[in-house]
Enzyme design. Structure first.
Site, PDB file in Angstrom:
ATOM      1  N   CYS A  97       0.799  -1.230   0.000  1.00 14.11           N
ATOM      2  CA  CYS A  97       0.000   0.000   0.000  1.00 14.11           C
ATOM      3  C   CYS A  97       0.832   1.281   0.000  1.00 14.11           C
ATOM      4  O   CYS A  97       0.781   2.067  -0.946  1.00 14.11           O
ATOM      5  CB  CYS A  97      -0.927   0.007   1.217  1.00 14.11           C
ATOM      6  SG  CYS A  97      -1.956  -1.464   1.379  1.00 14.11           S
ATOM      7  N   HIS A 153      -2.890   6.461   4.062  1.00 17.60           N
ATOM      8  CA  HIS A 153      -1.799   5.526   4.352  1.00 17.60           C
ATOM      9  C   HIS A 153      -0.413   6.055   3.975  1.00 17.60           C
ATOM     10  O   HIS A 153       0.451   5.309   3.506  1.00 17.60           O
ATOM     11  CB  HIS A 153      -2.043   4.167   3.669  1.00 17.60           C
ATOM     12  CG  HIS A 153      -1.363   3.051   4.417  1.00 17.60           C
ATOM     13  ND1 HIS A 153      -1.343   1.752   3.957  1.00 17.60           N
ATOM     14  CD2 HIS A 153      -0.676   3.026   5.586  1.00 17.60           C
ATOM     15  CE1 HIS A 153      -0.681   0.987   4.802  1.00 17.60           C
ATOM     16  NE2 HIS A 153      -0.262   1.748   5.793  1.00 17.60           N
TER      17      HIS A 153
END
Length: 556
Positions: A97, A153
């Site tokens: 991610c 993130h």
């Protein structure tokens, strides 16, 4: 030659497309706003030359998990958008991610931002370094309104790390890598739990109505489009949480997938069906509110699928978190009325870092000379079918991940320590060193039981101590034939290229967790905990103490 012919045949089969529904055949569903979205697009005046940019990033979608790659999961919206646009069939991202998101937003490899190891953990005092100029910041410079909806993130330990401080006019979404789709709570470890839904810089308690995140994010996108003037350029970054674990979906999306015995695959299919419908509703909103004719829609997964969580990368090897093709080769396409070669397939090399310079150039922005990018402007490659300016990709060099116990400088011909996890692509060749990660091929049959059943997986057992692999990815996209022994000179050339890249690397940023990050200390919410004032007070105290010591010495 026979192997190459078989591989070519498999490649064609893997790209067979499925049928799709017409835009008007699906009403309601994921994030649909009130009113008839199927009406004529209202006149919005002459569009500006700067296009509206809509970047949609899916989370953990496997390479096979789209209809036009032969999946049993129906994705009529994605199939139609891709068929009418340009499919990117030699498109690469990062295996996890944070790395993919950091490279998208900066146009730089991980080794040039210090984020080369793993992901940013919720309890780490870490974020995308503040000295990196971001894509939304560059777009704002040339008049774009910039909005982010979905998963960030990229760190949040300081307020300066938050999306609204990194170039976005507005932010609605989550800061962490995952969480409950309905309650938006996330536990990083036992007792370290908190709420993770934000609007701009504050917890979005008012929006906590138990709405499934895919639908909630789509509704927010529709609100943004409805309130913005389509005569002014907009950048919309929609980073959906789906189809990342936990595997959750509204009940009605299971309707077509009850025949899938594997519960994880069934839930994953329902999640992807909901995501597909949400993107349909985003596209309809673009039409309704007058953006579509001057828009560029980019769709991408952030990394490969995770078979243990229902994702499929077949026929590619490996999974999310690995440098095999199944971890880094992604579903991707561009859909736009502005494309010259609509309905085509791009097989030229494209990487997620390329979006930074490509989109800034399309937006008529300027890229500063002192910004050393790793991405290339690939718009003519995608739109007109020209050759890609990119001939290589540094997939990564992770100096912390040295789990290949038998790796050595000797195995790397004195050029490279093969204990280090690294991977590089140059033209047709791909080299991996160290421990590349889980290396099975996971065929569709693996999901026939409650498993996935590893007995269906194809595995290769290498001789102990192997830490170098070489593949001709053009002829062998499934990484079945290791050519490192047959082509030692090619191995040496790629190891030298790795060494050259490594000389430009910045130190790794991977700090230990900070106990002050506990949401219990922050009103039950995951959010910035590092206070600049505290740091100044501590430094002031230490300075004061040092002065007193010096004074005492002088008196003595």
């Amino acid at each position: 030659r026979m192997v190459a012919a078989v591989l070519a045949g498999l490649s064609l089969l893997s790209l067979l497309t499925c049928g799709y529904l017409a835009w008007g055949s699906r009403r309601g569903g994921a994030g649909e706003a009130p009113g008839n979205l199927l009406g004529e697009e209202p006149a919005a005046g002459a569009p500006r030359s700067q296009p509206h940019i809509i970047f949609i990033l899916a989370d953990d979608q496997g390479f096979r998990d789209v209809g036009y790659h032969g999946s049993e999961i129906r994705t009529p919206t994605l199939d139609k958008l891709a068929a009418e646009g340009v499919k990117l069939e030699n498109y690469y991202v990062q295996p996890m991610c944070t790395p993919s998101r950091s490279q998208l937003i900066t146009g730089k490899y991980q080794i040039h931002t210090g984020l080369q190891h793993s992901i940013i953990r919720p309890t780490q005092p870490n974020c995308l370094p503040l000295d990196n100029v971001t894509l939304p910041q560059k777009l704002k410079e040339v008049g774009y309104s910039t909005h982010m909806v979905g998963k960030w993130h990229l760190g949040f330990y300081r307020r300066e790390c938050m999306p609204t401080q990194r170039g976005f006019d507005s932010f609605f979404g989550s800061l962490l890598g995952s969480g409950d789709y309905y309650t938006h709570f996330k536990c990083d470890s036992p007792g370290i739990c908190g709420y993770d839904l934000y609007e701009n810089n504050n917890a979005a308690w008012d929006h906590d109505n138990g709405i499934y995140s895919t639908q909630m994010y789509t509704q927010k996108v529709q609100q943004i489009l409805a309130s913005h003037n389509p005569r002014k350029p907009i950048f919309l970054y929609i980073a959906y949480q789906a189809v990342h674990s936990p595997l959750q979906a509204p009940g009605r999306y299971f309707e077509h997938y009850r025949s899938i015995n594997n519960i994880n695959r069934r839930r994953y299919a329902a999640m992807l069906a909901c995501l597909d419908e949400a993107i349909n509703n985003v596209t309809l909103a673009l039409r309704k509110y007058g953006y579509y004719e001057n828009s560029i829609i980019i769709y991408s997964s952030d990394n490969g699928g995770q078979p243990m969580a229902g994702g499929s990368n077949w026929p590619l090897r490996g999974s999310k978190g690995t440098y095999w093709e199944g971890g880094i080769r992604a579903v991707g396409f561009v859909h736009s009325p502005l494309l010259k070669n609509k309905g085509s397939v791009c097989k030229e090399l494209v990487h997620i870092t390329d979006w930074f310079p490509t989109l800034i150039t399309l937006a008529e922005g300027q890229i500063d000379e002192d910004i050393h990018l790793d991405g290339y402007d690939v718009w003519e490659t995608i739109s007109e079918g020209q050759r890609s300016p990119r001939v290589d990709i540094l997939h990564n060099i992770d100096p912390i991940y040295t789990k290949a116990k038998n790796g050595s400088w000797a195995a790397g011909f004195g050029i490279w320590n093969t204990a280090i996890q690294s991977a590089i692509r140059v033209n047709h060749w791909k080299l991996l060193t160290g421990n590349p990660g889980y290396s099975d091929w996971v065929p569709p049959q693996a999901f026939s039981n409650a498993g996935p059943n590893r007995w269906h997986n194809e595995r290769i057992s290498w001789s102990a101590g192997k830490t170098v692999w070489l593949f001709n990815i053009t002829a062998d996209p499934y990484e079945r034939v290791d050519l490192s022994a047959q082509h030692p000179e090619v191995v040496k050339q790629l190891l030298r290229r790795l060494s050259q890249f490594n000389k430009t690397a910045v130190p790794v940023r991977y700090p230990p967790k900070d106990p002050r990050s506990n949401p219990k200390l922050n009103g039950g919410v995951w959010g910035p905990w590092f206070k600049e004032d505290e740091k100044k007070k501590k430094s002031d105290k230490s300075k004061g103490a040092n002065k007193q010591k010096k004074m005492k010495k002088k008196k003595k």
